[in-house]
Write a protein that holds these residues in place. Sequence first.
Motif, short mmCIF file in Angstrom:
data_model
loop_
_atom_site.label_atom_id
_atom_site.label_comp_id
_atom_site.label_asym_id
_atom_site.label_seq_id
_atom_site.Cartn_x
_atom_site.Cartn_y
_atom_site.Cartn_z
N LEU A 275 42.08 -19.50 116.89
CA LEU A 275 42.50 -20.72 117.56
C LEU A 275 42.43 -21.92 116.63
O LEU A 275 43.27 -22.83 116.70
N GLY A 276 41.47 -21.92 115.74
CA GLY A 276 41.31 -23.06 114.83
C GLY A 276 41.92 -22.86 113.47
O GLY A 276 41.92 -23.80 112.67
N SER A 277 42.46 -21.66 113.18
CA SER A 277 42.97 -21.41 111.83
C SER A 277 44.42 -20.98 111.78
O SER A 277 45.07 -21.09 110.75
N SER A 278 44.97 -20.49 112.90
CA SER A 278 46.34 -19.98 112.89
C SER A 278 47.35 -21.11 113.00
O SER A 278 47.02 -22.25 113.34
N LEU B 110 32.45 -27.75 112.99
CA LEU B 110 32.01 -27.70 111.61
C LEU B 110 31.28 -26.40 111.28
O LEU B 110 31.14 -26.05 110.11
N ALA B 111 30.81 -25.69 112.29
CA ALA B 111 30.14 -24.42 112.02
C ALA B 111 31.14 -23.38 111.53
O ALA B 111 30.79 -22.48 110.76
N TYR B 112 32.38 -23.47 111.99
CA TYR B 112 33.42 -22.52 111.59
C TYR B 112 34.39 -23.11 110.57
O TYR B 112 35.20 -22.40 110.00
N GLN B 113 34.34 -24.42 110.38
CA GLN B 113 35.27 -25.07 109.45
C GLN B 113 34.46 -25.79 108.38
O GLN B 113 34.07 -26.94 108.55
#
Length: 1170
Positions: free
Chosen positions: A35-38, A567-570
């Motif tokens: 959801l946050g990268s595609s 920010l934990a995943y990015q």
Amino acid sequence: MSNITARLTQSRDVSGIDSLVRKTLGGEANSGALLGSSLLSLTAVDDKDTVVGYLCLEDVPCTRLRQSNEAAEAWVQDAAASRFSLGSGAFVRMCATSRVFEFEATTALLRSAFVLIPSLQTLLMAAGGELSFAEPGLAAVFNRVAAHKDSGVVLYHASRDSVVLPLAIRPARVEDHDDMLPILQRCEQAFPALAKLPESARPQEPFALTRVVAGQDEHNRVLVAEAEGKLVGFVVMTSDVDTSSLAETFDLHPYDNFLPQDVYEGQYEAARFAVREKKVELLKAELARRKAEEGTGGGGEEEEGEGAGAAGEGVAVAAQTDPEAEEGEGGDGGEGDGTGTNTGAGEAAGEGGEGEEGGRSAEDEAAAAKAAAKAAAEAEAEEALLAQAEPTEEEIREEMVAIFGGQPIEAEPTVFAVTMLCMHPDFETQAVEFLGPAFEAFESKLYAVVTLPHDSLEPALMDAMTRVAPQPGSLFPEVLFMLNRHALLPDFSVRPGEPSDLEAVSVLVAGMPNAADIADSFTGAASAGTAVVAVCQGEIVGLVTVNPEVDLELLQANFGLSSHVDLAYQPKMQHGEIDMYTMNPIFVRHHRTFMAGAMRLLGKTALYYALPPGQQPPDMQEVLEQVAPRHRTGGDKQLQADFALYVFTRQAAFKRRRSVNSQIVIAGASECGLAVLERLLLDPELQFNYLTLLAPGGIKVGGMACQYTAGVIARLGLEARVLLLDAEMTGLDRAARVIDLSDGSQLCYNQLVIATGLQDQSRYRFAEADPDVAGLLVTELELAADFTMNDAMVMNSILVYGGALGGYHALSVLEAKGAGTKMRFVVPPEHDSAMVRVLRHLADEAGIPLPEPEPREISSLTVVQPLAAELRATATLVDPADPGPREELPVDLVAGCEPPAVSRALFTVLNDASLVFDGRLVVDGAFRTNDPNIYGGGTIAKLSRRYGGMPLEHYNSRDVGSNLAASLVQQFITPTPGGPPAPDPTQPPPPPALHRARAIGCSLPGGNNFVYAGCPVAVEQPSTGAPEGGYEMSTKTDRGLTRITLDRDGCVYSVMYLGRVPVSAPRLGSLVGLHANYLNQLSSKFHAGDVQDLLTFLMDPWAELLLHDSFGGLRETLLEMALASVAQGGKDTEGGLTGWVTNAQDAVLEFVRARAAEMPAYSVPGAART
């Protein structure tokens, strides 16, 4: 039969998607990370909002889920190289659908992908094996183009046309009437402005539509669209467009005023010449006046010589340009060249001999040199004069309107207008397909325009068009949209910028005021690999440069960043800051595609744009999301940002907020008015394009209790999206929806919000008797904002007048600026407010001295030096108890601090407009007055008697403003299936849910501070004690006196503080309404003697969560979870809530984890579920 629809994937869909993927594909989707990268994530849902399909697209070559291996990935890269172009192509990373809705979900997902990304022309998919049996929905649109024998991976291709079947567009025929009529009737309800038949067709008579079709000629055209042989829409167009009136109303100069280029340039040069000539004449007159003033005095010999030389030069110039003078002089002096002076000189030289001739030659050379120097000086002066007289762009445009406005133009305009557009709802998103055939019907036209009323919904076609900015002060009742024919060109793509692109970039930015800076920035970024360009048919049409270094600590300290990025995943390397961005305005509909491509090429998942106050907003602002400013930014060590922040993320790259063009006017820059604007600007679903704030005197902020500090105002970025007017409302025409302003202008509105607040009225009362004294009177906020130490030095007598709390604040300001010995504090007897009595009670208890006001009234205030450089007046002071003696006091400044009241001028406006007023402007539960298009909020309003009649001044003004804006937003939300129903207009709205406490506070003379925060009842009847049935906790230390009162239910009723610590009143106010159990066992610790200083205890690190801006939202979530658990009967044998405690712990841990940088005192356990 369920209706399957596709929408952008939301966080709440993740569990449903993962479950669906496990069932259908036998693997883990990890959709939360995608959801946050595609590039794009879409979810298909049924009528009950159940997930029945999922589609994930990437803008890099990739294989589908479970097909990935090193060999397959390498082969896909090579096989797709000739078919994939960033910007116009995408890869299917994952597609999963319920077996029951295989075809419906697949069709909805793929169609939505092409609709959301206008530049998308091709979908590629690398999958294992054949699709025909396993996934017939995909097999219906994807074609096999290549296969890899070793890995078994097959590359499939689907074009836009195979998913979104093109419409067949043709000229309308009379016999189409029966098919067109139902579509027209439907659109009369949905988009009435674009379903209005022209008067020439006699719309009140039958078969008007037939007459429109039959009336086609070279200036009027009608096209129809067919899908599979069925008529699904039509468009009516005309080339008879009044471009003159449009040019007077809208800024059409970027589009040559819709005129042929040579005609526009001719008008432009004519206006430029006319303005320059006027300015030259004015400058010459000014120079002549100055010379005349300077020439009246005598100077030394050198000055006289220069003056004589100048005069002689003037005569010489006149002689050269006056043929009659030349003839006369020539006749007198000789016959040869007609110039008597030269002839005489020649004769003298002949008589004088060779020596004299040599002397004369030297003199002639000197004279010639002098003349040449003079000519050069004159040329230089002329050049300087012309440079000074060069018109500005604004002056030229105003002159063009003055010269050519309203005049018939012989040249044929380059525009045609769409006057009707009616589509079947299933094909509304394909209305853009009309544009190509429309331009073919008008081959000589360069632009297409559409006008819509401000209160009209925007059809899907408007997404492809550009909204044209209106001229300042325009009262035109419609919005203008424009499209250039070249915007339809195909082959839009995105690639890295290269140093060799500099020449093409220079062409793109030519004419921009900062073109050189853009070129320099691009050169450096291209060399560093941080520049990206947009290309259309081989030409560069856009560019962006990105700074890869982002100060995330600064952004987190000042903005609600966690609502947009995780920010934990990015990690930090995936964040970038847009340094420079520009796009040819023709291609604005490709902003999202360009930004998404730039992120992919640079390896970013979030791009930020910082907009300082006063800076022009960027071209692509509408595709960015504004990040909410934090109002409570923690400790004093936090860095402060003075800019507005916008973000573009992978997750929201193609999320479109619906445009709202209603003209919304907020009268008053009070905290309530600013809260309305904040809520509208940050709305996640709606984009408000026409917001106006009436802020007479500008936006005045300050004080301990202020919720909108100067920093918050800067971080809101009002100037970028709000028209700020330094004017107040002086008249109101409800029928015409027009406001009269104090500067003599008028303003149209669709919705009006009256949030002017209450003000000290002494200025108006004294100015009414003597208008000259208005310049001597200031409010406490104006004093705090504008009074300087220099003012303190030049003034001798300053009067602080009034019994409101602001009087003590004014004394503190004057003391801090060095005017402590020059001020007098005067309060009419019995005029002090209830809050002042609370302050005095606490001061007596704490042993803190306060200034004692003199019991006097100002009976008159008269200016004694109205024409002097420094205005001075005399105040006549009297004691109401003994009115005989009068004191005449010279004053330089009066700070009005009376208890605030409604302005008499505003009351007159409201009364003349027949708005219900009962001491305050009366509103209902939705903050509407008796006119549904006029809202009221803040301290000027009160709830109607149906809701108890409580004045809103006792509530938190920011809370009132947010709720008012939420009520206003409801007007623009269309109910959706499964969503909340629309409010019943026949029923009164429910009471507003106002929860935040109101906090009041000020600085005091002597370096002390006072804060009082309480619930509405506590603010209405302030007291230092606890309410009936409650109790209080109080401590007194060298830091000051702190008191907390609780009601009978154990909830915080009020918090008050008096001491030397500069406490944030809103932070203390955030504790009001919370149960004592939230306060870290405060009650038991206090009664056990473990809390020596309440202020220190409440400001300790444990309270960071309670004091955070977003804690109220977390609390509401926890309460909703608890109520849902109770409703489901989730109780264990001991009466506890089954599962709720664990879920609540997870929710709190997730909240803290996402905001870890904002709450450094908290640490998240490593085993916490995320």
